[in-house]
Design a protein around this motif. Structure first.
Motif, PDB file in Angstrom:
ATOM      1  N   MET A   1       0.842  -1.213   0.000  1.00  0.00           N
ATOM      2  CA  MET A   1       0.000   0.000   0.000  1.00  0.00           C
ATOM      3  C   MET A   1       0.876   1.263   0.000  1.00  0.00           C
ATOM      4  SD  MET A   1      -3.056   1.108   2.584  1.00  0.00           S
ATOM      5  CE  MET A   1      -3.984  -0.387   2.768  1.00  0.00           C
ATOM      6  N   LEU A   2       1.956   1.250   0.796  1.00  0.00           N
ATOM      7  CA  LEU A   2       2.838   2.425   0.863  1.00  0.00           C
ATOM      8  C   LEU A   2       3.465   2.690  -0.497  1.00  0.00           C
ATOM      9  CD1 LEU A   2       4.228   4.628   2.538  1.00  0.00           C
ATOM     10  CD2 LEU A   2       6.012   2.989   3.109  1.00  0.00           C
ATOM     11  N   THR A   5       1.011   4.450  -2.629  1.00  0.00           N
ATOM     12  CA  THR A   5       0.853   5.847  -2.194  1.00  0.00           C
ATOM     13  C   THR A   5       2.001   6.701  -2.705  1.00  0.00           C
ATOM     14  OG1 THR A   5       0.059   4.840  -0.142  1.00  0.00           O
ATOM     15  CG2 THR A   5       0.223   7.211  -0.175  1.00  0.00           C
ATOM     16  N   LEU A   6       3.216   6.195  -2.502  1.00  0.00           N
ATOM     17  CA  LEU A   6       4.382   6.974  -2.927  1.00  0.00           C
ATOM     18  C   LEU A   6       4.437   7.100  -4.448  1.00  0.00           C
ATOM     19  CD1 LEU A   6       7.058   5.612  -0.418  1.00  0.00           C
ATOM     20  CD2 LEU A   6       5.803   7.767  -0.311  1.00  0.00           C
ATOM     21  N   VAL A   9       2.173   9.914  -5.435  1.00  0.00           N
ATOM     22  CA  VAL A   9       2.814  11.214  -5.172  1.00  0.00           C
ATOM     23  C   VAL A   9       3.820  11.512  -6.280  1.00  0.00           C
ATOM     24  CG1 VAL A   9       4.292  12.498  -3.590  1.00  0.00           C
ATOM     25  CG2 VAL A   9       2.477  11.079  -2.678  1.00  0.00           C
ATOM     26  N   VAL A 111      -5.420   2.306  -2.258  1.00  0.00           N
ATOM     27  CA  VAL A 111      -4.049   2.825  -2.275  1.00  0.00           C
ATOM     28  C   VAL A 111      -3.621   3.383  -0.918  1.00  0.00           C
ATOM     29  CG1 VAL A 111      -4.143   3.305  -4.747  1.00  0.00           C
ATOM     30  CG2 VAL A 111      -4.740   5.099  -3.122  1.00  0.00           C
ATOM     31  N   ALA A 112      -4.589   3.682  -0.049  1.00  0.00           N
ATOM     32  CA  ALA A 112      -4.258   4.206   1.280  1.00  0.00           C
ATOM     33  C   ALA A 112      -5.456   4.029   2.198  1.00  0.00           C
ATOM     34  CB  ALA A 112      -3.889   5.689   1.199  1.00  0.00           C
ATOM     35  N   LYS A 113      -5.181   4.181   3.511  1.00  0.00           N
ATOM     36  CA  LYS A 113      -6.256   4.163   4.512  1.00  0.00           C
ATOM     37  C   LYS A 113      -6.440   5.591   5.000  1.00  0.00           C
ATOM     38  CE  LYS A 113      -8.311   0.534   6.106  1.00  0.00           C
ATOM     39  NZ  LYS A 113      -9.759   0.407   5.863  1.00  0.00           N
ATOM     40  N   PHE A 142      -8.806  10.039  -5.604  1.00  0.00           N
ATOM     41  CA  PHE A 142      -8.897  10.986  -4.482  1.00  0.00           C
ATOM     42  C   PHE A 142      -7.504  11.430  -4.046  1.00  0.00           C
ATOM     43  CE2 PHE A 142     -10.937  13.199  -1.212  1.00  0.00           C
ATOM     44  CZ  PHE A 142     -10.376  12.914   0.020  1.00  0.00           C
ATOM     45  N   LEU A 143      -6.626  10.457  -3.872  1.00  0.00           N
ATOM     46  CA  LEU A 143      -5.270  10.810  -3.433  1.00  0.00           C
ATOM     47  C   LEU A 143      -4.539  11.618  -4.498  1.00  0.00           C
ATOM     48  CD1 LEU A 143      -3.277  10.476  -1.108  1.00  0.00           C
ATOM     49  CD2 LEU A 143      -2.443   8.392  -2.204  1.00  0.00           C
ATOM     50  N   LEU A 146      -5.736  15.238  -4.378  1.00  0.00           N
ATOM     51  CA  LEU A 146      -5.155  15.950  -3.238  1.00  0.00           C
ATOM     52  C   LEU A 146      -3.683  16.278  -3.490  1.00  0.00           C
ATOM     53  CD1 LEU A 146      -6.592  14.088  -0.116  1.00  0.00           C
ATOM     54  CD2 LEU A 146      -7.177  16.372  -0.917  1.00  0.00           C
ATOM     55  N   CYS A 147      -2.953  15.305  -4.002  1.00  0.00           N
ATOM     56  CA  CYS A 147      -1.527  15.525  -4.288  1.00  0.00           C
ATOM     57  C   CYS A 147      -1.359  16.648  -5.309  1.00  0.00           C
ATOM     58  CB  CYS A 147      -0.880  14.257  -4.859  1.00  0.00           C
ATOM     59  SG  CYS A 147      -0.644  12.956  -3.658  1.00  0.00           S
ATOM     60  N   SER A 150      -1.906  20.128  -3.925  1.00  0.00           N
ATOM     61  CA  SER A 150      -0.783  20.593  -3.118  1.00  0.00           C
ATOM     62  C   SER A 150       0.456  20.838  -3.967  1.00  0.00           C
ATOM     63  CB  SER A 150      -0.489  19.554  -2.032  1.00  0.00           C
ATOM     64  OG  SER A 150       0.779  19.752  -1.490  1.00  0.00           O
TER      65      SER A 150
ATOM     66  N   THR B 112      -4.191  25.215  -0.147  1.00  0.00           N
ATOM     67  CA  THR B 112      -3.012  24.424  -0.529  1.00  0.00           C
ATOM     68  C   THR B 112      -2.396  23.773   0.707  1.00  0.00           C
ATOM     69  OG1 THR B 112      -2.632  26.094  -2.217  1.00  0.00           O
ATOM     70  CG2 THR B 112      -0.907  24.479  -1.897  1.00  0.00           C
ATOM     71  N   ALA B 115      -4.449  20.830   1.623  1.00  0.00           N
ATOM     72  CA  ALA B 115      -4.164  19.685   0.744  1.00  0.00           C
ATOM     73  C   ALA B 115      -2.843  19.020   1.145  1.00  0.00           C
ATOM     74  CB  ALA B 115      -4.108  20.134  -0.716  1.00  0.00           C
ATOM     75  N   THR B 116      -1.832  19.846   1.419  1.00  0.00           N
ATOM     76  CA  THR B 116      -0.531  19.316   1.849  1.00  0.00           C
ATOM     77  C   THR B 116      -0.686  18.527   3.137  1.00  0.00           C
ATOM     78  OG1 THR B 116       0.514  21.281   0.891  1.00  0.00           O
ATOM     79  CG2 THR B 116       1.858  19.950   2.384  1.00  0.00           C
ATOM     80  N   VAL B 119      -2.511  15.147   2.483  1.00  0.00           N
ATOM     81  CA  VAL B 119      -1.656  14.159   1.816  1.00  0.00           C
ATOM     82  C   VAL B 119      -0.664  13.551   2.813  1.00  0.00           C
ATOM     83  CG1 VAL B 119       0.182  13.883   0.110  1.00  0.00           C
ATOM     84  CG2 VAL B 119      -1.866  15.153  -0.492  1.00  0.00           C
ATOM     85  N   ILE B 122      -2.507  11.396   5.466  1.00  0.00           N
ATOM     86  CA  ILE B 122      -2.977  10.122   4.903  1.00  0.00           C
ATOM     87  C   ILE B 122      -1.807   9.164   4.701  1.00  0.00           C
ATOM     88  CG2 ILE B 122      -3.952   9.038   2.827  1.00  0.00           C
ATOM     89  CD1 ILE B 122      -5.755  11.565   2.564  1.00  0.00           C
ATOM     90  N   TYR B 125      -0.381   8.067   8.238  1.00  0.00           N
ATOM     91  CA  TYR B 125      -1.357   7.230   8.947  1.00  0.00           C
ATOM     92  C   TYR B 125      -1.502   5.878   8.266  1.00  0.00           C
ATOM     93  CZ  TYR B 125      -5.744   5.507  10.840  1.00  0.00           C
ATOM     94  OH  TYR B 125      -6.696   4.722  11.440  1.00  0.00           O
ATOM     95  N   SER B 126      -1.583   5.925   6.947  1.00  0.00           N
ATOM     96  CA  SER B 126      -1.783   4.714   6.163  1.00  0.00           C
ATOM     97  C   SER B 126      -0.601   3.767   6.318  1.00  0.00           C
ATOM     98  CB  SER B 126      -1.958   5.108   4.702  1.00  0.00           C
ATOM     99  OG  SER B 126      -2.344   4.040   3.946  1.00  0.00           O
ATOM    100  N   SER B 127       0.606   4.304   6.295  1.00  0.00           N
ATOM    101  CA  SER B 127       1.785   3.432   6.341  1.00  0.00           C
ATOM    102  C   SER B 127       2.049   2.895   7.745  1.00  0.00           C
ATOM    103  CB  SER B 127       3.020   4.150   5.802  1.00  0.00           C
ATOM    104  OG  SER B 127       3.224   5.337   6.506  1.00  0.00           O
ATOM    105  N   GLY B 130      -2.260   1.813   9.150  1.00  0.00           N
ATOM    106  CA  GLY B 130      -3.316   1.474   8.187  1.00  0.00           C
ATOM    107  C   GLY B 130      -3.600   0.001   8.008  1.00  0.00           C
TER     108      GLY B 130
END
Lengths: 184, 131
Positions: A1-2, A5-6, A9, A111-113, A142-143, A146-147, A150, B112, B115-116, B119, B122, B125-127, B130
């Protein structure tokens, strides 16, 4: 999953850089755009100085002077937005195709929690194409959004492509979304 | 031709030096209390970048602790807006009217930064939590 996510990004950083790079190639480096941008910045600074020096004066002639300057700034800001818009559409189509490709690659994958349960009208996005009822499962789109929100904005700011604040206030942007079209 | 190349290189080096000088100048003004801000955009840029750093740090912290749910979101907004407000009013003591009111300063870079924050929160927390 990590790793997913990466990767998302990383994809977001690459697409933001690619987007800004293409926009630079098609828009920012053209003489017409540079001239318009310099004009808009000059006019917005002049307008601010005029407003400061005139202050709360109620003289008609002073108000008319400000209105004339505002109108000139609005026209130039609109022209600036128009110059960017044509290239934005082309780049937008290209990126939509890219996004659908990534969407299909990550289809159905968590892809993430999420550390929170999104509100109902966002769940359609955050839980898109995912199985089950656990709304803390996060989908690619969604991720990625958001990415992009930002990373793209910060890249624009870092590269000096973010729009001029004073000009933005006058024009409100073509679509009323400052910071999304780029161009400081 | 060699002279033209040298002049151009010197001009580019001057431009870079000026840009670097102005960034360090702005940084010095940002950390010094009650600084004078001739260019209002400089101050708003400081607020913008400060917010991005805050968003990143809070996302890291919230993800590690971990904080969950609406509490994490509300706490982010309160802390982020609070720190910016205190920085502007108590530390820099700026005149809000120069910037179009306190609302304009509060808004600067908030979305912004949010959003930062999301990201980072998430991802951490996820890693960590999660699974």
């Amino acid at each position: 999953m990590l790793s997913d996510t990466l990767l998302i990004v990383f994809i977001s950083i690459c697409t933001a850089l690619l987007g800004e790079g293409l926009t630079w190639l098609l828009v920012y480096r053209t003489e017409y755009y540079k001239k318009l941008k310099a004009e808009v910045e000059k006019q917005s600074k002049k307008l601010e100085k005029t407003k400061e020096s005139i202050g709360e004066s109620s003289e008609k002639s002073q108000k008319k002077k400000i209105e004339r300057q505002e109108e000139r700034l609005k026209t130039n800001s609109r022209d600036l937005s128009m110059v960017k818009m044509k290239s934005m559409f082309a780049i937008g189509f290209a990126f939509t195709a890219l996004l659908s490709m990534f969407n299909s690659i990550f289809d159905g994958r968590v892809v993430a929690k999420l550390p929170f349960v999104p509100i109902s009208w966002i769940q359609g996005l955050s839980h898109r194409n995912l199985m089950g009822d656990d709304y803390t499962d996060c989908s690619f789109i969604f991720l990625y959004i958001l990415c992009t929100m930002s990373i793209r904005q910060n890249i624009q700011k870092l590269l000096g492509f973010a729009p001029n604040r004073a000009a933005n206030k006058q024009s409100g942007g073509l679509f009323g979304t400052p910071g999304q079209l780029g161009g400081k | 031709m060699g002279d033209v190349g040298t002049v151009r290189r010197r001009r580019n080096a001057d431009k870079t030096e000026t840009a670097e000088k102005s960034v360090s100048e702005i940084l010095q003004r940002a950390i010094k209390a009650e600084s004078q801000w001739e260019d209002k955009d400089d101050f708003l840029d400081v607020v913008y970048w400060m917010r991005q750093v805050l968003g990143l740090l809070m996302g890291l912290a919230w993800g590690i602790i971990p904080l969950r749910g609406i509490l994490g979101l509300v706490l982010f907004l309160v802390v982020n807006i609070g720190i910016v407000y205190i920085y502007c009013n108590s530390f820099q003591k700026i005149d809000e009217d120069d910037y179009g009111g306190v609302g304009e300063i509060i808004k600067e870079g908030l979305m912004t930064s949010f959003a930062t924050f999301l990201v980072t929160w998430i991802i951490l927390y996820s890693s960590i939590h999660g699974h």
